[in-house]
Design a protein around this motif. Structure first.
Motif, PDB file in Angstrom:
ATOM      1  N   LEU A  52     -23.678  11.615   0.401  1.00  0.00           N
ATOM      2  CA  LEU A  52     -22.920  11.652  -0.852  1.00  0.00           C
ATOM      3  C   LEU A  52     -22.307  13.031  -1.106  1.00  0.00           C
ATOM      4  N   HIS A  53     -23.127  14.058  -1.026  1.00  0.00           N
ATOM      5  CA  HIS A  53     -22.644  15.396  -1.365  1.00  0.00           C
ATOM      6  C   HIS A  53     -21.738  15.928  -0.252  1.00  0.00           C
ATOM      7  N   PRO A  54     -20.641  16.601  -0.633  1.00  0.00           N
ATOM      8  CA  PRO A  54     -19.747  17.139   0.400  1.00  0.00           C
ATOM      9  C   PRO A  54     -20.457  18.055   1.403  1.00  0.00           C
TER      10      PRO A  54
ATOM     11  N   GLY B 288     -21.084  27.823 -11.881  1.00  0.00           N
ATOM     12  CA  GLY B 288     -20.357  26.678 -11.363  1.00  0.00           C
ATOM     13  C   GLY B 288     -21.116  26.020 -10.237  1.00  0.00           C
ATOM     14  N   CYS B 289     -20.448  25.122  -9.537  1.00  0.00           N
ATOM     15  CA  CYS B 289     -21.102  24.440  -8.420  1.00  0.00           C
ATOM     16  C   CYS B 289     -21.317  25.438  -7.276  1.00  0.00           C
ATOM     17  N   VAL B 290     -22.520  25.444  -6.721  1.00  0.00           N
ATOM     18  CA  VAL B 290     -22.829  26.411  -5.650  1.00  0.00           C
ATOM     19  C   VAL B 290     -21.940  26.223  -4.422  1.00  0.00           C
ATOM     20  N   TYR B 291     -21.423  25.003  -4.268  1.00  0.00           N
ATOM     21  CA  TYR B 291     -20.647  24.714  -3.055  1.00  0.00           C
ATOM     22  C   TYR B 291     -19.138  24.882  -3.291  1.00  0.00           C
ATOM     23  N   TYR B 292     -18.794  25.313  -4.488  1.00  0.00           N
ATOM     24  CA  TYR B 292     -17.391  25.329  -4.908  1.00  0.00           C
ATOM     25  C   TYR B 292     -16.465  26.031  -3.892  1.00  0.00           C
TER      26      TYR B 292
ATOM     27  N   ASN C 137     -16.649  26.462  -0.794  1.00  0.00           N
ATOM     28  CA  ASN C 137     -16.500  25.838   0.532  1.00  0.00           C
ATOM     29  C   ASN C 137     -16.140  24.359   0.472  1.00  0.00           C
ATOM     30  N   CYS C 138     -15.993  23.836  -0.736  1.00  0.00           N
ATOM     31  CA  CYS C 138     -15.854  22.381  -0.866  1.00  0.00           C
ATOM     32  C   CYS C 138     -14.396  21.933  -0.780  1.00  0.00           C
ATOM     33  N   ARG C 139     -14.132  20.980   0.108  1.00  0.00           N
ATOM     34  CA  ARG C 139     -12.758  20.480   0.234  1.00  0.00           C
ATOM     35  C   ARG C 139     -12.403  19.478  -0.861  1.00  0.00           C
TER      36      ARG C 139
HETATM   37  S1  SF4 Z   1     -17.313  21.712  -5.775  1.00  0.00           S
HETATM   38 FE1  SF4 Z   1     -17.455  19.962  -4.449  1.00  0.00          FE
HETATM   39  S2  SF4 Z   1     -19.626  19.628  -4.286  1.00  0.00           S
HETATM   40 FE2  SF4 Z   1     -19.348  20.904  -6.038  1.00  0.00          FE
HETATM   41  S3  SF4 Z   1     -19.254  19.499  -7.733  1.00  0.00           S
HETATM   42 FE3  SF4 Z   1     -17.188  19.924  -7.070  1.00  0.00          FE
HETATM   43  S4  SF4 Z   1     -16.725  18.270  -5.702  1.00  0.00           S
HETATM   44 FE4  SF4 Z   1     -18.916  18.309  -5.892  1.00  0.00          FE
END
Ligand code: SF4
Length: 444
Positions: free
Chosen positions: A383-385, A404-408, A410-412
């Motif tokens: 589910l998670h990118p 914010g989101c920790v993956y922001y 690197n997230c596509r």
């Molecule tokens: S940055 Fe990517 S992983 Fe993070 S909340 Fe947004 S869409 Fe989901």
């Protein structure tokens, strides 16, 4: 997961040198479950927490429980015993049901001694008690034991597993295959088994074994519940035993090697059989090597064999390179002995290497849990990118803890909302959770 949890974390937060490294960590595991923790960073922090080998610069809050008992308050007490080589023994004795195999096990061993010369030092006392009980059973085996073996063999669905378990408990692990073949046959099972097993008796001095076994039992009692006040009855019993073993303790100090010789011989026999079962040579010379990176995989397997005799119900270890053989052995033994597993890894390759080893997976990115799921659902669809990226085999990208989101970064799939807002962990279905705005959020 089941309610009967061995280890449970509730909103655990961890700071290393004032920097947040683990946030709101929740996890519960029972002794029969198997969990893969994938952590892009701070894998070392997770394994040190799980092995209770916690650095002074780690600060924690939240809850960490062992069988419902709070651990964080006692961590200093446990840590007092946790200096390097003593850690394995003390964790095993303090948290009996958790068995930790270190990432670089060879480092906790004495480099001037061969593995065969020192492996006994790494056996928790409760495992020694079980090992000596197995010797006693072998020496006193009766017709009734043989009849029980035959009738239980008929009942067990996995017969090979049952025979391995039985031969371990009866100190005849070297005869596992012979016993299995006799049980598979139709004729004279009882007589054939009796004949085979009678020849396994070595005629050793049983009172000495009983004395050594009882001494280890006494030491196990000393090492458990040290923080709890003992009742008068328990205290009196302990004093009585203290008197009884005062002389034995002295004798052990003067002639440890001689007194523990029976156990060492039994241990070697047992280790060699388990090594054979796990695909190694069972020639005694295999134990004549010194601890080093070259013998690391062998050492890990030796510890795995020790786990079988311990009361441990949960194995904790960290994934490292070239660990496939070890994972295969964990999988093999887990089926027979049913212990739980927590494996900490920085990537997802183990899910593909040993399918079926893990029941659950938890993905942590920069200290935040971003997804958890049953493995069968996770391998079909992530589910998670970040999980998608992990499973597609992309290079492990790490980030740092931020707003914010920790993956922001690197997230596509990132959206405007992700930049300054942190997604909560939400239920995707009954068993899956994910922290990503794509799947909604409690507050938005
Ligand atoms: S940055 Fe990517 S992983 Fe993070 S909340 Fe947004 S869409 Fe989901």
């Amino acid at each position: 997961m089941e309610d009967n949890n061995i280890l449970k974390f509730d909103n655990l937060g961890v700071w290393k040198s004032e920097e947040m490294v683990l946030d709101n960590f929740n996890m519960a595991i029972a002794g029969s479950e198997s969990l893969l923790l994938i952590s892009s960073t701070n894998k070392g922090v997770l394994s040190s927490i799980l092995s209770l080998d916690i650095d002074d610069d780690l600060k924690m809050d939240g809850k960490m429980e062992y069988r419902g008992k709070e651990l964080l308050k006692n961590i200093k007490n446990i840590k007092r015993y946790s200096d390097k080589d003593k850690n394995l023994m003390k964790v095993s004795e303090t948290l009996k049901e958790i068995f930790v195999i270190q990432r670089e096990s060879y480092k906790i061993m004495d480099k001037t001694l061969t593995l065969g010369e020192q492996i006994i030092d790494f056996i928790p006392y409760n495992a020694r008690v079980r090992m000596l009980n197995a010797v006693l059973r072998r020496e006193m085996i009766s017709s009734k034991d043989v009849e029980l073996l035959i009738s239980n063999y008929e009942k067990y669905p996995d017969k090979e597993d049952y025979v391995r378990f039985w031969s371990t408990e009866y100190g005849v692990v070297n005869k596992t295959n012979d016993i299995y073949h006799i049980l598979q046959g139709n004729e004279n099972k009882t007589d054939k088994l009796k004949e085979l097993l009678i020849f396994q008796k070595t005629g050793i001095d049983l009172p000495n074994i009983v004395e050594l076994r009882d001494f280890y039992k006494y030491v196990t009692g000393l090492n458990t519940n040290t923080e709890n006040k003992k009742s008068q009855e328990e205290y009196d019993k302990l004093m009585k035993e203290k008197k009884r073993f005062a002389f034995f303790k002295l004798a052990l100090k003067l002639n440890r090697k001689g007194i523990e010789d029976i156990l060492t011989r039994e241990l070697k026999r047992y280790m060699l059989e388990y090594l054979k079962f796990m695909g190694f040579s069972n020639d005694e010379s295999i134990l004549n090597v010194y601890p080093s990176t070259d013998s690391e995989i062998l050492i890990k397997h030796l510890f795995l064999a020790i786990l079988i005799f311990s009361d441990a119900k949960l194995l904790v270890f960290e994934c490292s390179k070239n660990i496939e053989k070890f994972l295969g052995s964990v999988n093999l033994l887990r089926k027979t002995y049913g212990f739980g597993v927590i494996c900490i890894s920085e990537d997802a390759y183990v899910l593909k290497t040993i399918p079926g080893l893990f029941d659950y997976v938890k993905v942590i990115y920069s200290g935040k849990t971003v997804e958890d799921a049953p493995v069968d659902q996770f391998t079909k669809e992530q589910l998670h990118p970040y999980s998608k990226s992990l499973m597609s085999g992309k290079k492990n990208i790490t980030g740092s803890y931020s707003e914010g989101c920790v993956y922001y970064k690197n997230c596509r799939y990132s959206m405007a909302i992700c930049k300054n807002n942190t997604p909560d962990m939400i239920n995707f279905n009954e068993k899956r959770n994910v922290a990503c705005f794509i799947y909604g959020n409690k507050n938005f």
